[in-house]
Design an enzyme around this catalytic site. Structure first.
Site, PDB file in Angstrom:
ATOM      1  N   TYR A  32       0.828  -1.201   0.000  1.00 57.30           N
ATOM      2  CA  TYR A  32       0.000   0.000   0.000  1.00 57.30           C
ATOM      3  C   TYR A  32       0.860   1.248   0.000  1.00 57.30           C
ATOM      4  O   TYR A  32       2.069   1.203   0.259  1.00 57.30           O
ATOM      5  CB  TYR A  32      -0.947   0.003   1.198  1.00 57.30           C
ATOM      6  CG  TYR A  32      -0.293   0.359   2.525  1.00 57.30           C
ATOM      7  CD1 TYR A  32      -0.473   1.622   3.084  1.00 57.30           C
ATOM      8  CD2 TYR A  32       0.499  -0.555   3.213  1.00 57.30           C
ATOM      9  CE1 TYR A  32       0.125   1.970   4.289  1.00 57.30           C
ATOM     10  CE2 TYR A  32       1.087  -0.232   4.419  1.00 57.30           C
ATOM     11  CZ  TYR A  32       0.899   1.039   4.950  1.00 57.30           C
ATOM     12  OH  TYR A  32       1.499   1.371   6.148  1.00 57.30           O
ATOM     13  N   ARG A  51       8.136   4.110  -4.809  1.00 56.97           N
ATOM     14  CA  ARG A  51       8.227   3.125  -3.732  1.00 56.97           C
ATOM     15  C   ARG A  51       7.230   1.988  -3.953  1.00 56.97           C
ATOM     16  O   ARG A  51       7.514   0.833  -3.637  1.00 56.97           O
ATOM     17  CB  ARG A  51       8.008   3.778  -2.366  1.00 56.97           C
ATOM     18  CG  ARG A  51       8.253   2.800  -1.206  1.00 56.97           C
ATOM     19  CD  ARG A  51       8.253   3.498   0.135  1.00 56.97           C
ATOM     20  NE  ARG A  51       6.976   4.142   0.415  1.00 56.97           N
ATOM     21  CZ  ARG A  51       6.754   4.882   1.503  1.00 56.97           C
ATOM     22  NH1 ARG A  51       7.720   5.106   2.387  1.00 56.97           N
ATOM     23  NH2 ARG A  51       5.569   5.451   1.696  1.00 56.97           N
ATOM     24  N   ARG A 100      -8.275 -20.574  -1.655  1.00 56.40           N
ATOM     25  CA  ARG A 100      -7.134 -20.294  -0.776  1.00 56.40           C
ATOM     26  C   ARG A 100      -6.027 -21.306  -1.032  1.00 56.40           C
ATOM     27  O   ARG A 100      -6.240 -22.514  -0.917  1.00 56.40           O
ATOM     28  CB  ARG A 100      -7.577 -20.353   0.688  1.00 56.40           C
ATOM     29  CG  ARG A 100      -6.474 -20.023   1.692  1.00 56.40           C
ATOM     30  CD  ARG A 100      -7.026 -20.049   3.113  1.00 56.40           C
ATOM     31  NE  ARG A 100      -5.999 -19.710   4.098  1.00 56.40           N
ATOM     32  CZ  ARG A 100      -5.161 -20.588   4.648  1.00 56.40           C
ATOM     33  NH1 ARG A 100      -5.229 -21.871   4.286  1.00 56.40           N
ATOM     34  NH2 ARG A 100      -4.259 -20.204   5.526  1.00 56.40           N
ATOM     35  N   LYS A 150       6.561  -2.054   1.834  1.00 55.15           N
ATOM     36  CA  LYS A 150       5.392  -1.459   2.504  1.00 55.15           C
ATOM     37  C   LYS A 150       4.181  -2.379   2.337  1.00 55.15           C
ATOM     38  O   LYS A 150       3.270  -2.115   1.541  1.00 55.15           O
ATOM     39  CB  LYS A 150       5.115  -0.063   1.952  1.00 55.15           C
ATOM     40  CG  LYS A 150       4.227   0.785   2.854  1.00 55.15           C
ATOM     41  CD  LYS A 150       4.216   2.223   2.381  1.00 55.15           C
ATOM     42  CE  LYS A 150       3.267   3.085   3.200  1.00 55.15           C
ATOM     43  NZ  LYS A 150       3.745   3.324   4.575  1.00 55.15           N
ATOM     44  N   GLU A 182      12.146   2.158  14.241  1.00 51.98           N
ATOM     45  CA  GLU A 182      11.251   3.216  13.751  1.00 51.98           C
ATOM     46  C   GLU A 182      10.001   3.237  14.605  1.00 51.98           C
ATOM     47  O   GLU A 182       9.819   2.401  15.492  1.00 51.98           O
ATOM     48  CB  GLU A 182      10.894   2.972  12.284  1.00 51.98           C
ATOM     49  CG  GLU A 182      10.271   1.628  12.003  1.00 51.98           C
ATOM     50  CD  GLU A 182      10.182   1.303  10.509  1.00 51.98           C
ATOM     51  OE1 GLU A 182      10.330   2.219   9.683  1.00 51.98           O
ATOM     52  OE2 GLU A 182       9.954   0.131  10.181  1.00 51.98           O
ATOM     53  N   LEU A 206      11.357   1.167   7.016  1.00 51.06           N
ATOM     54  CA  LEU A 206      10.720   1.629   5.784  1.00 51.06           C
ATOM     55  C   LEU A 206      11.499   2.823   5.244  1.00 51.06           C
ATOM     56  O   LEU A 206      11.918   3.698   6.007  1.00 51.06           O
ATOM     57  CB  LEU A 206       9.279   2.040   6.060  1.00 51.06           C
ATOM     58  CG  LEU A 206       8.488   2.468   4.824  1.00 51.06           C
ATOM     59  CD1 LEU A 206       8.212   1.274   3.921  1.00 51.06           C
ATOM     60  CD2 LEU A 206       7.184   3.140   5.229  1.00 51.06           C
TER      61      LEU A 206
END
Length: 286
Positions: A32, A51, A100, A150, A182, A206
């Site tokens: 995301y 990114r 799945r 991310k 972080e 990140l």
């Protein structure tokens, strides 16, 4: 009612649907980005788009569209939802294979799922929190070791925010091998003797888009930047501290694990960097 984007369609939010077999839902197999909007314009869009490409590549996922198409969707959603200040959330998953299975589906037959939506946040740039600063606690960093991607695997950061809330704080800084990695959704910094110290880029953190811009502006303003890891004790002894993120911009930190930094008010460096970031980012906004 909000208009959202799902797989090529603009829809009212109550009509938007994603399959229960989507790999983002059953495996957190997705990435995301969040792009801020100020004055109706997108902040640092190119950085977020780059990114996104990197995150997709690291997970062997297809790019669902060109950067130009992505920009058009962002702008369309901002316009349709009349966003002046706020956010555009973008999520790309490996798609819906119809069942799945741990094995990745064939990308030639299963296309990525693409979802975007806006959040209106009037007055983001004038956040009251920036004038008083935030309090953080330290917690162990037990996440997986590809934090540079991310992904939508955000359970532990969510738990960290709840730990902070339970402790009467605003956020948590995660610690590994004695060093701060972080924040739960932001990059962490301390200031000592006029020097800005923040962890160097690696797979441990990140690669913040706001981080890159803030450090560039700091260097242009002749501030000294040292990219290295720092300990919690070092942070407690700092003159000031702050965090950066796409939605918080530059946010001062005034307390760590109950220890007050400086005079307990937002520091000079953090305050100046926030002003610089907002000023320069608005100039470059699209």
């Amino acid at each position: 009612m909000r208009t959202v984007y799902v797989n090529g369609e603009y829809l009212p939010e109550d009509e938007a649907k994603v399959s229960i077999f989507d790999r983002g839902f059953v495996f957190a197999d997705g990435v995301y980005e969040v792009t801020s909007v100020l004055d109706g314009k997108l902040i640092a869009f190119d950085g977020h788009a780059e990114r996104l490409k990197r995150s997709l590549s690291e997970l062997d996922m297809q790019e669902p569209m060109t950067t130009e198409d992505l920009l058009e969707i962002h702008r369309e959603l901002v316009a349709r939802n009349e966003i002046t200040d706020g956010l555009v959330y973008l999520q790309v998953t490996r798609g819906n294979p119809g069942d799945r299975d741990f094995a990745f589906p064939d990308p030639n037959t299963v296309k990525p799922t693409v979802v975007l939506f806006t959040q209106s946040k009037p007055g983001m740039a004038e956040s009251p929190a920036a004038k008083v600063g935030m309090k953080v606690i330290s917690i162990p960093d037990i996440r997986w070791h590809r934090r540079d991607i991310k992904t939508v695997q955000l359970l532990y950061p969510s738990m960290g925010k709840m730990m902070a809330k339970a402790a009467g704080a605003d956020d948590a800084w995660m610690v590994e091998d004695g060093k701060v990695t972080e924040g739960t959704s932001n990059n962490a910094y301390i200031v000592k003797g006029g020097k800005i110290i923040t962890r160097e880029l690696s797979e441990d953190i990140l690669h913040g888009i706001t981080r890159a811009a803030v450090l560039a502006y700091a260097k242009e303003a002749q501030m000294v930047v040292e990219e290295r890891a720092f300990t919690v004790d070092e942070a407690k002894g700092a003159d000031e501290a702050f965090i950066t993120s796409a939605s918080a911009f530059v946010m001062p930190v005034v307390e760590i694990d109950g220890v007050t930094l400086g005079d307990g008010k937002p520091g000079r460096v953090a305050t100046r960097l926030r002003e610089l970031y907002l000023e320069e980012s608005l100039k470059a906004a699209v």
